[in-house]
Design a protein around this motif. Sequence first.
Motif, PDB file in Angstrom:
ATOM      1  N   ASP A   1       0.703  -1.153  -0.145  1.00  0.00           N
ATOM      2  CA  ASP A   1      -0.170  -0.503   0.009  1.00  0.00           C
ATOM      3  C   ASP A   1       1.046   1.498   0.270  1.00  0.00           C
ATOM      4  O   ASP A   1       0.711   2.452   0.189  1.00  0.00           O
ATOM      5  N   GLN A   2       2.313   1.439  -0.468  1.00  0.00           N
ATOM      6  CA  GLN A   2       2.714   2.261  -0.241  1.00  0.00           C
ATOM      7  C   GLN A   2       3.927   2.375  -1.820  1.00  0.00           C
ATOM      8  O   GLN A   2       4.707   1.427  -1.893  1.00  0.00           O
TER       9      GLN A   2
ATOM     10  N   GLY B   1      -2.727   8.285  -6.423  1.00  0.00           N
ATOM     11  CA  GLY B   1      -3.735   7.536  -5.355  1.00  0.00           C
ATOM     12  C   GLY B   1      -3.486   6.536  -4.905  1.00  0.00           C
ATOM     13  O   GLY B   1      -2.385   6.011  -4.395  1.00  0.00           O
ATOM     14  N   GLN B   2      -4.329   6.076  -3.993  1.00  0.00           N
ATOM     15  CA  GLN B   2      -3.890   4.751  -2.867  1.00  0.00           C
ATOM     16  C   GLN B   2      -4.201   3.712  -3.412  1.00  0.00           C
ATOM     17  O   GLN B   2      -4.866   3.234  -4.721  1.00  0.00           O
ATOM     18  N   LEU B   3      -3.678   3.071  -2.731  1.00  0.00           N
ATOM     19  CA  LEU B   3      -3.324   1.555  -3.603  1.00  0.00           C
ATOM     20  C   LEU B   3      -3.112   0.743  -5.140  1.00  0.00           C
ATOM     21  O   LEU B   3      -3.851   0.647  -5.794  1.00  0.00           O
TER      22      LEU B   3
ATOM     23  N   HIS C   1      -0.792  -1.947  -5.981  1.00  0.00           N
ATOM     24  CA  HIS C   1      -2.025  -2.951  -5.550  1.00  0.00           C
ATOM     25  C   HIS C   1      -2.824  -3.693  -7.310  1.00  0.00           C
ATOM     26  O   HIS C   1      -3.396  -4.365  -7.697  1.00  0.00           O
ATOM     27  N   HIS C   2      -4.113  -1.995  -7.437  1.00  0.00           N
ATOM     28  CA  HIS C   2      -3.928  -2.129  -9.091  1.00  0.00           C
ATOM     29  C   HIS C   2      -3.492  -2.411  -9.805  1.00  0.00           C
ATOM     30  O   HIS C   2      -4.017  -2.712 -10.816  1.00  0.00           O
ATOM     31  N   PHE C   3      -2.428  -1.974 -10.355  1.00  0.00           N
ATOM     32  CA  PHE C   3      -1.556  -2.304 -11.111  1.00  0.00           C
ATOM     33  C   PHE C   3      -1.108  -3.868 -10.816  1.00  0.00           C
ATOM     34  O   PHE C   3      -1.233  -4.541 -12.401  1.00  0.00           O
ATOM     35  N   ALA C   4      -1.380  -4.256  -9.612  1.00  0.00           N
ATOM     36  CA  ALA C   4      -0.563  -5.921 -10.033  1.00  0.00           C
ATOM     37  C   ALA C   4      -1.447  -6.599 -10.587  1.00  0.00           C
ATOM     38  O   ALA C   4      -1.463  -7.498 -11.401  1.00  0.00           O
ATOM     39  N   GLU C   5      -3.148  -5.684 -10.016  1.00  0.00           N
ATOM     40  CA  GLU C   5      -4.182  -7.548 -10.119  1.00  0.00           C
ATOM     41  C   GLU C   5      -4.574  -6.981 -12.318  1.00  0.00           C
ATOM     42  O   GLU C   5      -4.597  -7.449 -12.487  1.00  0.00           O
ATOM     43  N   ALA C   6      -4.567  -5.954 -13.042  1.00  0.00           N
ATOM     44  CA  ALA C   6      -4.364  -5.415 -13.759  1.00  0.00           C
ATOM     45  C   ALA C   6      -3.381  -6.253 -14.700  1.00  0.00           C
ATOM     46  O   ALA C   6      -3.696  -6.465 -15.849  1.00  0.00           O
ATOM     47  N   GLN C   7      -2.583  -6.591 -14.427  1.00  0.00           N
ATOM     48  CA  GLN C   7      -1.346  -7.580 -15.436  1.00  0.00           C
ATOM     49  C   GLN C   7      -1.728  -8.612 -15.565  1.00  0.00           C
ATOM     50  O   GLN C   7      -2.400  -9.708 -14.567  1.00  0.00           O
ATOM     51  N   PRO C   8      -1.352  -9.663 -17.359  1.00  0.00           N
ATOM     52  CA  PRO C   8      -2.171 -10.350 -17.055  1.00  0.00           C
ATOM     53  C   PRO C   8      -1.402 -11.890 -16.605  1.00  0.00           C
ATOM     54  O   PRO C   8      -2.677 -12.759 -16.559  1.00  0.00           O
ATOM     55  N   ARG C   9       0.034 -11.632 -16.537  1.00  0.00           N
ATOM     56  CA  ARG C   9       0.319 -13.104 -14.990  1.00  0.00           C
ATOM     57  C   ARG C   9       1.391 -11.972 -14.770  1.00  0.00           C
ATOM     58  O   ARG C   9       1.760 -11.150 -14.750  1.00  0.00           O
ATOM     59  N   LEU C  10       1.268 -12.506 -12.975  1.00  0.00           N
ATOM     60  CA  LEU C  10       3.040 -11.863 -12.642  1.00  0.00           C
ATOM     61  C   LEU C  10       3.501 -13.574 -12.260  1.00  0.00           C
ATOM     62  O   LEU C  10       3.534 -13.975 -12.060  1.00  0.00           O
TER      63      LEU C  10
ATOM     64  N   HIS D   1       6.261  -0.892 -12.343  1.00  0.00           N
ATOM     65  CA  HIS D   1       4.411   0.755 -11.812  1.00  0.00           C
ATOM     66  C   HIS D   1       5.166   1.887 -12.532  1.00  0.00           C
ATOM     67  O   HIS D   1       4.467   2.690 -12.332  1.00  0.00           O
ATOM     68  N   VAL D   2       7.033   1.931 -11.281  1.00  0.00           N
ATOM     69  CA  VAL D   2       7.296   3.111 -12.008  1.00  0.00           C
ATOM     70  C   VAL D   2       7.107   3.793 -12.700  1.00  0.00           C
ATOM     71  O   VAL D   2       7.097   4.974 -13.662  1.00  0.00           O
ATOM     72  N   ALA D   3       7.860   2.851 -13.709  1.00  0.00           N
ATOM     73  CA  ALA D   3       7.322   3.205 -14.474  1.00  0.00           C
ATOM     74  C   ALA D   3       6.559   2.956 -15.693  1.00  0.00           C
ATOM     75  O   ALA D   3       6.839   4.470 -16.696  1.00  0.00           O
ATOM     76  N   TRP D   4       5.384   2.791 -15.606  1.00  0.00           N
ATOM     77  CA  TRP D   4       3.786   3.172 -16.027  1.00  0.00           C
ATOM     78  C   TRP D   4       3.516   4.558 -15.448  1.00  0.00           C
ATOM     79  O   TRP D   4       3.217   5.265 -16.229  1.00  0.00           O
ATOM     80  N   ILE D   5       3.769   5.123 -13.973  1.00  0.00           N
ATOM     81  CA  ILE D   5       3.415   6.264 -13.562  1.00  0.00           C
ATOM     82  C   ILE D   5       4.927   7.191 -14.113  1.00  0.00           C
ATOM     83  O   ILE D   5       3.612   8.162 -14.905  1.00  0.00           O
ATOM     84  N   ARG D   6       6.425   7.569 -14.501  1.00  0.00           N
ATOM     85  CA  ARG D   6       5.759   8.069 -15.441  1.00  0.00           C
ATOM     86  C   ARG D   6       6.525   8.008 -16.362  1.00  0.00           C
ATOM     87  O   ARG D   6       6.247   9.412 -17.354  1.00  0.00           O
ATOM     88  N   ASP D   7       5.388   7.052 -17.365  1.00  0.00           N
ATOM     89  CA  ASP D   7       4.842   7.310 -18.774  1.00  0.00           C
ATOM     90  C   ASP D   7       4.075   8.310 -19.099  1.00  0.00           C
ATOM     91  O   ASP D   7       3.689   8.927 -19.168  1.00  0.00           O
ATOM     92  N   ARG D   8       3.031   7.526 -17.930  1.00  0.00           N
ATOM     93  CA  ARG D   8       1.642   8.536 -17.565  1.00  0.00           C
ATOM     94  C   ARG D   8       1.413   9.573 -17.543  1.00  0.00           C
ATOM     95  O   ARG D   8       0.920  10.186 -18.247  1.00  0.00           O
ATOM     96  N   LEU D   9       2.350  10.480 -16.895  1.00  0.00           N
ATOM     97  CA  LEU D   9       2.518  12.042 -16.357  1.00  0.00           C
ATOM     98  C   LEU D   9       3.842  12.121 -17.008  1.00  0.00           C
ATOM     99  O   LEU D   9       4.246  14.033 -16.349  1.00  0.00           O
ATOM    100  N   GLY D  10       4.273  12.002 -18.040  1.00  0.00           N
ATOM    101  CA  GLY D  10       5.390  12.534 -18.462  1.00  0.00           C
ATOM    102  C   GLY D  10       6.468  12.797 -18.013  1.00  0.00           C
ATOM    103  O   GLY D  10       6.894  14.107 -17.955  1.00  0.00           O
ATOM    104  N   LEU D  11       7.053  12.199 -16.362  1.00  0.00           N
ATOM    105  CA  LEU D  11       7.480  12.895 -15.327  1.00  0.00           C
ATOM    106  C   LEU D  11       9.373  12.925 -15.999  1.00  0.00           C
ATOM    107  O   LEU D  11       9.863  13.721 -15.481  1.00  0.00           O
TER     108      LEU D  11
END
Length: 380
Positions: free
Chosen positions: A57-58, A63-65, A68-77, A97-107
């Motif tokens: 949860d950290q 947003g919160q969690l 957790h939501h990113f992991a649930e959306a993966q086709p396979r862990l 997850h970090v790469a996804w955040i960086r790409d989504r927000l253009g960091l």
Amino acid sequence: MLDWLILGAGVHGLHAAACLRSQGARLRLLDPNPRPLSEWDRRAELLGMSHLRSPIDQDIDVGQLSLHHFAEAQPRLEPGAFSGPCRAPSLALFRRHVAWIRDRLGLDALLERGVARSVELVEGGVRVESEEGSLRARRLILAIGRPRTQVPAWAEGIGGAALHVFDGGFDHGSPGGAAVVVGGGLSAVQLALRWARARPGETTLVCRRPPSIAELDAAPRWARQRWSWRFANFSLAGRMAILDSEVRRGSVPSQAAARLARAQRSGRLRVVFGEVSSARKEGGELLLSIDHHGALRCRRLALATGFARGFDGVPLFEGLAQTLGLERGPWGMPLLDGALRWHPRIHVLGAAASLSLGPLAANIAGARLASGRLASMGPS
């Protein structure tokens, strides 16, 4: 002029950037590395880290969690995506997850490479000079992390800071013979296990006492905003006492302790309980004198002895304190208000905000506490 300039693109700087970017702020990150979280990634790889210590949860998203939501959306862990009772994420999952955040927000596009040489107030904001030029912003965030490693006095004559695992000059390669890791916390255990995998039977971990077992660096309650505010309302002496008693220095999660025990039983890793009293070079080897254990020879030595606790002598903090007359507390830490302001235009995050945020200030939990402070109080 930017709305915000963030010095440091580590966990705290990147989380702050994500939160401010999502609010539409114009900002930049100033960091000497080529991409956000570079130094964090380097240290994780060097230690052979498999999982974070922070629970699921950290994370560094807004947003919160989110993780957790990113992991649930993966086709396979992959197997072992989470570890221990706190469901600590694997390093691979966290990085995705970090790469996804960086790409989504253009960091990544917000990163300016450089080191802050000076900070001065200008009309309507601050100006920061680096070797690459100057940047102006209405508000500045200092998110630079712990600047100095803790190096024992006995190591000064045989290499000093360059022997510390978190020093920029530390040799990343695996040892070519007998090796010793000195330290009693998670970083020491992780590095010793990594070297023992590469050279079974040739690595020794030297620590004062058996590592204590704790899943987190401090009790989970300190990751909650209400406990952070409660901490901030104690007297300065009370806050210091809490930091001394609540931070679990030299502790390791249960699964790391189990891996250490297995490595000992199999003979891949030797553990010596004692304290190094002196060290010297002898031929192509190092000779360490250990209390109650005699001498220990090795060809490679690593110090995993943590970071210096305070911020005394750190040029950026010293310069700001002297130039602007800013208050500092024990260990040279800035004294901040409820919005983590050291000055009306300068906020401080991370370990340097420990006297305001509490025992988890330096962790991902501390980054999330800090963003809550900034959002709830609002800058002046």
